[in-house]
Enzyme design. Structure first.
Site: not given
Ligand code: ARG
Length: 288
Positions: A81, A106, A158, A187, A281
């Site tokens: 990612d 991550r 998040r 997000h 992203c």
């Molecule tokens: N697969 C990543 C996650 O879930 C995607 C992140 C996307 N980034 C963003 N800035 N929205 O963390």
């Protein structure tokens, strides 16, 4: 005496001024959907790294054609990612706040991005104490005038509300907390795009009732996106004040943006959408 409040005149594209930007991007050379941390990610669906790379290359080219500078960070093999550079930090006025990821998959991206930021002549680089996923959840409304700068901050999935406070203390800017309630829009940058110094576009359904009211008060002239545009991550867009780079499938949103005088550039990032990501992203702004 009566004061007539003028509603802001509709601007033509020629009136809108693009401000050249510095972006940081990470090529998707190790892109994959090998774990699922948001509802877009289906580990049984194959991904095509070569296609992801071509789509990403095109995004980078679009930025260069628009006159922006693109810095590139080296991708790490064990971090599929890492292409989502927006999550790597928040940089305002030459000061950087590093990321701290919510999911262990991550976590190692945070030091990788911190290393890059430390090597690029910023005034300060601060390691985060609380969970924050960088510009995924922090969006800067910036007129170029310090007095009007503010930060919109998402929470709910998040980034923690404590991180909003941490950012406010570090940058000394007002941070407005917004609560996300739909797991598809995990997000802030999946549900809201900053278009210019006072215009945003957003999908109301992604926010709590109170946050919708805050957005209505702060941005009475906002462009409202519908469910269809949100569902192709049309709001995961990058604006330079005039040009808005967004998913080409978000045709309704693009039409509304053009009515408001923006120039739209459609991109196809279908491979990265499999991980729940789009143009924004992939893009971290470095504000010196
Ligand atoms: N697969 C990543 C996650 O879930 C995607 C992140 C996307 N980034 C963003 N800035 N929205 O963390």
């Amino acid at each position: 005496m009566t004061v007539l409040l003028e509603s802001p005149a509709r601007r033509e594209p020629a009136d809108r001024v693009a401000r050249p930007r510095q972006f940081l991007m990470c090529p998707p050379d190790h892109f994959d959907v090998s774990y699922a941390i948001n509802p877009w990610m289906d580990t049984t669906r194959p991904t095509d790294v070569a296609l992801a790379r071509r789509q990403w290359d095109r995004l980078r080219e679009v930025y260069l054609e628009l006159g922006h500078t693109v810095h590139v960070i080296e991708p790490r093999p064990e971090l599929p990612d890492m292409v989502f550079a927006a999550n790597g930090g928040l940089v305002i006025g030459g000061r950087a706040l590093g990321a701290r990821f919510a999911h262990p998959q991550r976590a190692a991206e945070a030091p990788a991005y911190l290393d890059w930021l430390r090597g690029h002549g910023l005034r300060s680089v601060t390691e985060a104490e609380h969970v924050n996923e960088g510009e995924g959840d922090f969006l800067v409304v910036d007129s170029g005038d310090e007095r009007e700068r503010l930060v919109l901050a998402g929470t709910g999935f998040r980034t923690s509300a404590n991180a909003h406070d941490e950012a406010q203390e570090l940058f000394g800017l007002p941070v407005v907390s917004l609560r996300l309630v739909d797991p598809r829009y995990y997000h802030l940058d999946t549900a809201l795009a900053v278009l210019d110094e006072r215009t945003v576009a957003y999908y109301p359904g992604a926010f709590s009732a109170g946050s919708r009211e805050v957005l209505r008060r702060l941005f009475p002239d906002a462009v409202l996106a519908d469910a269809a545009d949100a569902a192709v991550l049309g709001l995961n867009a990058v604006s330079d004040g005039r040009n808005v780079v967004l998913a080409e499938r978000a045709t309704g949103l693009a039409a509304r943006l053009r009515e408001r005088g923006f120039h739209t550039v459609g991109v196809d990032l279908s491979e990265l959408l499999k991980a729940g990501g789009g143009a924004k992203c992939c893009t971290l702004e470095i504000r010196s």
